[in-house]
Enzyme design. Structure first.
Site, short mmCIF file in Angstrom:
data_model
loop_
_atom_site.label_atom_id
_atom_site.label_comp_id
_atom_site.label_asym_id
_atom_site.label_seq_id
_atom_site.Cartn_x
_atom_site.Cartn_y
_atom_site.Cartn_z
N GLY A 18 0.84 -1.19 0.00
CA GLY A 18 0.00 0.00 0.00
C GLY A 18 0.88 1.24 0.00
O GLY A 18 2.02 1.20 0.45
N GLN A 69 2.58 10.02 1.21
CA GLN A 69 3.91 9.40 1.20
C GLN A 69 4.69 9.75 -0.07
O GLN A 69 5.87 9.43 -0.18
CB GLN A 69 3.80 7.87 1.30
N CYS A 86 6.58 0.10 6.88
CA CYS A 86 6.08 1.25 6.13
C CYS A 86 7.14 1.70 5.13
O CYS A 86 8.33 1.75 5.46
CB CYS A 86 5.79 2.38 7.12
N LEU A 87 6.71 2.03 3.90
CA LEU A 87 7.67 2.46 2.87
C LEU A 87 8.31 3.80 3.22
O LEU A 87 9.35 4.14 2.66
CB LEU A 87 6.98 2.53 1.50
N HIS A 128 -3.93 1.05 7.95
CA HIS A 128 -2.60 1.67 7.93
C HIS A 128 -2.58 2.84 6.93
O HIS A 128 -2.07 3.91 7.23
CB HIS A 128 -1.56 0.59 7.55
N GLU A 129 -3.16 2.61 5.74
CA GLU A 129 -3.13 3.65 4.70
C GLU A 129 -4.06 4.82 5.05
O GLU A 129 -3.71 5.98 4.83
CB GLU A 129 -3.49 3.06 3.33
N HIS A 179 -2.38 7.07 7.40
CA HIS A 179 -1.43 7.98 6.77
C HIS A 179 -2.12 9.29 6.39
O HIS A 179 -1.59 10.38 6.62
CB HIS A 179 -0.85 7.36 5.48
#
Ligand code: ZN
Length: 194
Positions: free
Chosen positions: A45, A50, A92-93, A134-135, A138
């Site tokens: 995701g 991000q 997380c990216l 999670h997304e 963000h």
């Protein structure tokens, strides 16, 4: 302009992203680029903030592989009706190499729109529910470690500090834009899509 994944503590990660009022060609191109970046970095995701876009959109494919699983571009997500509780490991990216256990509702109701304006209304559990939460977090400026227990987060703190130092070093070397410029760009995107 090519999109790039920003790392913690980039200020846009802490920004409450704006609901999207219009979808245009550029926004669809951004979604494609975000999917590209997500697959290239072995993610499942990626949220728009991000890649420094302060708007309520994220991409997702829980298989993590292009051509496998289901690929989604989701706009203006809303989460409701949390049920149960489950703990699992998350990464997380925007924090490569960092992971930790996060407790979240096991099942949620998820509402959003796709790029064509189709309404999405899911009741989901398991890994899908975790990624959606999670997304969506963000887009509200919340990082996964904010939801960790104090003890678990304490263990991550030295790693987070390294990211904080690295960010400021790169910023003073001119490799990352100053906070004021980031804020100005953010305002421009908000005027375009919000
Ligand atoms: Zn993340």
């Amino acid at each position: 302009m090519a999109l790039q994944i920003v790392h913690y503590p980039h200020p846009t990660l802490r920004f409450e992203s704006l609901p999207i009022k219009r979808v245009d060609r550029q926004l669809r191109m951004f979604a494609d680029e975000m999917l590209e970046l997500m697959y290239a970095h072995q993610g499942v995701g990626l949220a728009a903030n991000q890649v420094d876009l302060p708007i309520r959109m994220f991409v997702m494919n829980t298989s993590g592989q292009r051509g496998e699983g289901e690929e989604w571009v989701l706009l203006n997500p809303v989460i409701g009706r949390p049920k149960g509780s489950e703990e699992d490991r998350e990464g997380c990216l925007s924090l490569p190499g960092v992971s930790g256990n996060v407790q979240r509702p096991r099942q949620i109701r998820f509402h959003a729109f796709d790029l064509k304006g189709n309404e999405i209304d899911w009741t989901v559990d398991g890994f899908d529910a975790r990624v959606l939460q999670h997304e969506t977090d963000h887009l509200n400026g919340t990082m996964f470690f904010d939801r960790m227990s104090d003890d678990a987060r304490h263990e991550l703190e030295p790693l987070l500090e390294e990211f904080e130092i690295d960010f400021r070093v790169q910023q003073s070397a001119g490799k990352i834009l100053p906070d004021e410029t980031i804020a100005r760009h953010r305002k421009q995107w908000m005027e375009q899509y919000g």
